[in-house]
Design an enzyme around this catalytic site. Sequence first.
Site, PDB file in Angstrom:
ATOM      1  N   GLU A   1      16.324  49.428  28.180  1.00 16.76           N
ATOM      2  CA  GLU A   1      15.045  48.540  27.706  1.00 16.76           C
ATOM      3  C   GLU A   1      14.980  47.359  28.575  1.00 16.76           C
ATOM      4  O   GLU A   1      15.989  46.715  29.114  1.00 16.76           O
ATOM      5  CB  GLU A   1      15.297  48.100  26.196  1.00 16.76           C
ATOM      6  CG  GLU A   1      15.051  49.231  25.422  1.00 16.76           C
ATOM      7  CD  GLU A   1      15.564  49.189  23.994  1.00 16.76           C
ATOM      8  OE1 GLU A   1      15.596  47.634  23.591  1.00 16.76           O
ATOM      9  OE2 GLU A   1      15.999  49.922  23.203  1.00 16.76           O
TER      10      GLU A   1
ATOM     11  N   CYS B   8      14.026  40.183  30.410  1.00 18.46           N
ATOM     12  CA  CYS B   8      15.418  40.536  29.843  1.00 18.46           C
ATOM     13  C   CYS B   8      15.782  41.897  30.125  1.00 18.46           C
ATOM     14  O   CYS B   8      14.940  42.978  29.969  1.00 18.46           O
ATOM     15  CB  CYS B   8      15.489  40.466  28.210  1.00 18.46           C
ATOM     16  SG  CYS B   8      16.859  40.780  27.487  1.00 18.46           S
TER      17      CYS B   8
ATOM     18  N   CYS C  35      26.815  50.688  25.649  1.00 16.67           N
ATOM     19  CA  CYS C  35      27.732  49.719  25.497  1.00 16.67           C
ATOM     20  C   CYS C  35      28.978  50.133  24.881  1.00 16.67           C
ATOM     21  O   CYS C  35      28.711  50.891  23.880  1.00 16.67           O
ATOM     22  CB  CYS C  35      26.856  48.370  24.782  1.00 16.67           C
ATOM     23  SG  CYS C  35      27.986  47.145  25.108  1.00 16.67           S
TER      24      CYS C  35
ATOM     25  N   CYS D  19      30.244  45.461  19.206  1.00 16.09           N
ATOM     26  CA  CYS D  19      29.871  44.366  18.194  1.00 16.09           C
ATOM     27  C   CYS D  19      29.089  44.946  16.880  1.00 16.09           C
ATOM     28  O   CYS D  19      28.256  45.774  17.249  1.00 16.09           O
ATOM     29  CB  CYS D  19      28.969  43.406  19.126  1.00 16.09           C
ATOM     30  SG  CYS D  19      29.651  42.654  20.427  1.00 16.09           S
TER      31      CYS D  19
ATOM     32  N   CYS E 282      24.949  44.780  16.570  1.00 17.74           N
ATOM     33  CA  CYS E 282      24.305  45.436  18.018  1.00 17.74           C
ATOM     34  C   CYS E 282      23.883  46.638  17.739  1.00 17.74           C
ATOM     35  O   CYS E 282      24.765  47.725  17.685  1.00 17.74           O
ATOM     36  CB  CYS E 282      25.124  44.848  18.955  1.00 17.74           C
ATOM     37  SG  CYS E 282      24.180  45.186  20.602  1.00 17.74           S
TER      38      CYS E 282
ATOM     39  N   CYS F 153      17.484  44.541  20.104  1.00 18.70           N
ATOM     40  CA  CYS F 153      18.137  45.084  21.424  1.00 18.70           C
ATOM     41  C   CYS F 153      18.605  46.454  21.034  1.00 18.70           C
ATOM     42  O   CYS F 153      19.521  46.554  20.598  1.00 18.70           O
ATOM     43  CB  CYS F 153      18.916  43.980  21.963  1.00 18.70           C
ATOM     44  SG  CYS F 153      19.608  44.621  23.462  1.00 18.70           S
TER      45      CYS F 153
HETATM   46  N1  SAH Z   1      26.593  42.388  26.372  1.00 24.35           N
HETATM   47  C1  SAH Z   1      26.102  41.185  26.488  1.00 24.35           C
HETATM   48  C2  SAH Z   1      24.916  40.959  26.657  1.00 24.35           C
HETATM   49  C3  SAH Z   1      23.654  41.858  25.701  1.00 24.35           C
HETATM   50  S1  SAH Z   1      23.448  41.533  24.175  1.00 24.35           S
HETATM   51  C4  SAH Z   1      26.597  40.119  25.513  1.00 24.35           C
HETATM   52  O1  SAH Z   1      27.296  40.724  24.465  1.00 24.35           O
HETATM   53  O2  SAH Z   1      26.370  38.843  25.477  1.00 24.35           O
HETATM   54  C5  SAH Z   1      22.359  40.066  24.491  1.00 24.35           C
HETATM   55  C6  SAH Z   1      22.436  39.038  23.164  1.00 24.35           C
HETATM   56  O3  SAH Z   1      22.062  39.743  22.054  1.00 24.35           O
HETATM   57  C7  SAH Z   1      24.136  38.874  22.916  1.00 24.35           C
HETATM   58  O4  SAH Z   1      24.121  37.362  22.530  1.00 24.35           O
HETATM   59  C8  SAH Z   1      24.165  39.695  21.598  1.00 24.35           C
HETATM   60  O5  SAH Z   1      25.238  39.307  20.844  1.00 24.35           O
HETATM   61  C9  SAH Z   1      23.026  39.528  20.972  1.00 24.35           C
HETATM   62  N2  SAH Z   1      22.844  40.379  19.865  1.00 24.35           N
HETATM   63  C10 SAH Z   1      23.152  41.881  19.671  1.00 24.35           C
HETATM   64  N3  SAH Z   1      22.438  42.218  18.618  1.00 24.35           N
HETATM   65  C11 SAH Z   1      21.970  41.303  18.039  1.00 24.35           C
HETATM   66  C12 SAH Z   1      21.251  41.319  16.783  1.00 24.35           C
HETATM   67  N4  SAH Z   1      21.065  42.351  15.969  1.00 24.35           N
HETATM   68  N5  SAH Z   1      20.529  40.332  16.416  1.00 24.35           N
HETATM   69  C13 SAH Z   1      20.780  39.070  17.234  1.00 24.35           C
HETATM   70  N6  SAH Z   1      21.461  38.953  18.186  1.00 24.35           N
HETATM   71  C14 SAH Z   1      22.087  40.241  18.733  1.00 24.35           C
END
Ligand code: SAH
Length: 340
Positions: A93, A106, A113, A117, A120, A329
Amino acid sequence: MAQIDILSLSLEELTSEICVMGEKGFRAKQIFDWLHVKKINDFSQMSNISAQFRGELSKKFCLNHLIIKKRLVSRVDNTVKYLYGLKDGGAVESVLMEYNHGNSLCVSTQVGCKMGCEFCASTIAGWVRNLEPSEILGQIYESERDSGKPVDSVVLMGIGEPLDNFDNVVKFLRILSESGFSLRRVSLSTCGVVDKIYELAELKLGVTLSVSLHAATDEKRSAIMPINRRFDLNTLMRACDDYFDKTGRRISFEYSLIEGVNDGDDSADELIRLLGGKNCHINLIPVNEVKEREFRKSKSVLRFQKRLNAAGLNATVRRTLGADINAACGQLRRDDLFNS
Ligand code: SAH
């Protein structure tokens, strides 16, 4: 012999390939300009290269481009979310956003991944593979072609962990820079892969580092971000200080507020203890609800921000763009996997 992915070559690599073919080095610069400045998608469009040499190029190299599988356009603010198909059937995406200072894209850096987390969507089905430099660049080029709008800044915040695909991401950045795009207009977001933060600092590329923090104690952070069990907060903060010292670039910390998890006054005070006195910026984001997950959006975003600001921290709430298409995302790719 397998064809070489020409869009993934730096100018230096392209020059040596072109010289091996018996052509002069300046030809490589001309070809590089066609690929990365004029952004053509077929060798036949290289009008200052002879037809015969174009024929040789198209035998030796392939010129990949991404396929738009889905395009969602926000009726509220013109944000466009793309689902791009890759040549092996995978998908990633990108999101194109309009700001006052220009258009920001973006981009994704991996298919899936492995960081795990808890909040996510991108990580739920795990990691499939790293994107090639050409596939990261392709997201910029295709979205420009499709929208007719130039991309003015790039954030590596889509699917994947950029520092877990370090070599291809650095190559992508080098090619972008060689094409004339200032890396000061690029932000790289990481969940905190500390050894690679040190390596990135050494390269002094000028990119802004965004660190996904989301909690300010080891106990809370380890519960939602497995990376914290490998690199704890102390270790992460030392790497951030090193990045700032070496590059002069202020770090931006991302903090997604999740109801009952990290949005209380206690969490704000922990964040103040962790970041107080540092030259940094804190981006507060109400968490995007992901349908497979239990997390709920915080209702106390402004209260949290006020508490940080009162303690002298520079914290802002990120403007929500594309609220009507704001699949979290990784959600678009998941829905696509699920339905096909
Ligand atoms: N892997 C990298 C970049 C991709 S995620 C990272 O962790 O930074 C991009 C951003 O979106 C990160 O700050 C991540 O923690 C956040 N993110 C992921 N899922 C999310 C969600 N459901 N709501 C808000 N932010 C989210």
